[in-house]
Design an enzyme around this catalytic site. Sequence first.
Site, mmCIF file in Angstrom:
data_model
loop_
_atom_site.group_PDB
_atom_site.id
_atom_site.type_symbol
_atom_site.label_atom_id
_atom_site.label_comp_id
_atom_site.label_asym_id
_atom_site.label_seq_id
_atom_site.Cartn_x
_atom_site.Cartn_y
_atom_site.Cartn_z
ATOM 1 N N HIS A 37 0.856 -1.186 0.000
ATOM 2 C CA HIS A 37 0.000 0.000 0.000
ATOM 3 C C HIS A 37 0.892 1.236 0.000
ATOM 4 O O HIS A 37 2.092 1.137 0.240
ATOM 5 C CB HIS A 37 -0.914 0.019 1.235
ATOM 6 C CG HIS A 37 -0.143 0.170 2.503
ATOM 7 N ND1 HIS A 37 0.468 -0.909 3.127
ATOM 8 C CD2 HIS A 37 0.172 1.262 3.230
ATOM 9 C CE1 HIS A 37 1.120 -0.468 4.200
ATOM 10 N NE2 HIS A 37 0.966 0.836 4.287
ATOM 11 N N HIS A 120 5.580 6.226 -0.951
ATOM 12 C CA HIS A 120 6.328 5.012 -1.277
ATOM 13 C C HIS A 120 5.496 3.776 -0.951
ATOM 14 O O HIS A 120 4.516 3.853 -0.213
ATOM 15 C CB HIS A 120 7.625 4.961 -0.469
ATOM 16 C CG HIS A 120 7.382 4.789 0.995
ATOM 17 N ND1 HIS A 120 7.037 5.843 1.823
ATOM 18 C CD2 HIS A 120 7.390 3.685 1.791
ATOM 19 C CE1 HIS A 120 6.856 5.402 3.049
ATOM 20 N NE2 HIS A 120 7.066 4.086 3.058
#
Length: 177
Positions: A37, A120
Amino acid sequence: MPRLFTGLEIPSDLAIDLAMMRGGLSGARWIDVENYHLTLRFIGDIDDATACEIHSSLEQIRRAPFTVTLEELSTFGGAKPRAIVAKAKPATALVELQAQHERLIRRIGVPPEPRKFTPHVTLARLRAASAGAVAEYLSARGYFFSRRFEARRFVLFSSRASTGGGPYVVEAAYPLC
């Protein structure tokens, strides 16, 4: 008390593609593909009433879908690397959505996020991986090419208190339209 955070889910085809980066680094604990995620706002352990307030606030967000571009493999931790990540381009739509989450959640009384937002996807957490071994790992994967996906919703995740989190559960989803 639930441990919550908001984020973007990684589409399964992209997650499988990112999983191909796994392996070849001693001391790496690779994240399960289903737990990939992009965190927008870590909230932490909160009571149920605060969780309900957060959910109500997030429901008010109205934004258009946008493209997320994963640009490069990198690390967090400097001289003592602690994670392998796929960094996302900090595009305006992504940064603005994250900033809106930060504002709304702070208004509810949750302390501000102390870390600067660096979009990220964490691929591995590192323990006892030398900086040299991490550099070799990244060098061997210099072929990493940009990958994109369309963010059509963001979600409120919960996790159990454990080392490295996970498994993550989608508590609520909010469309971008």
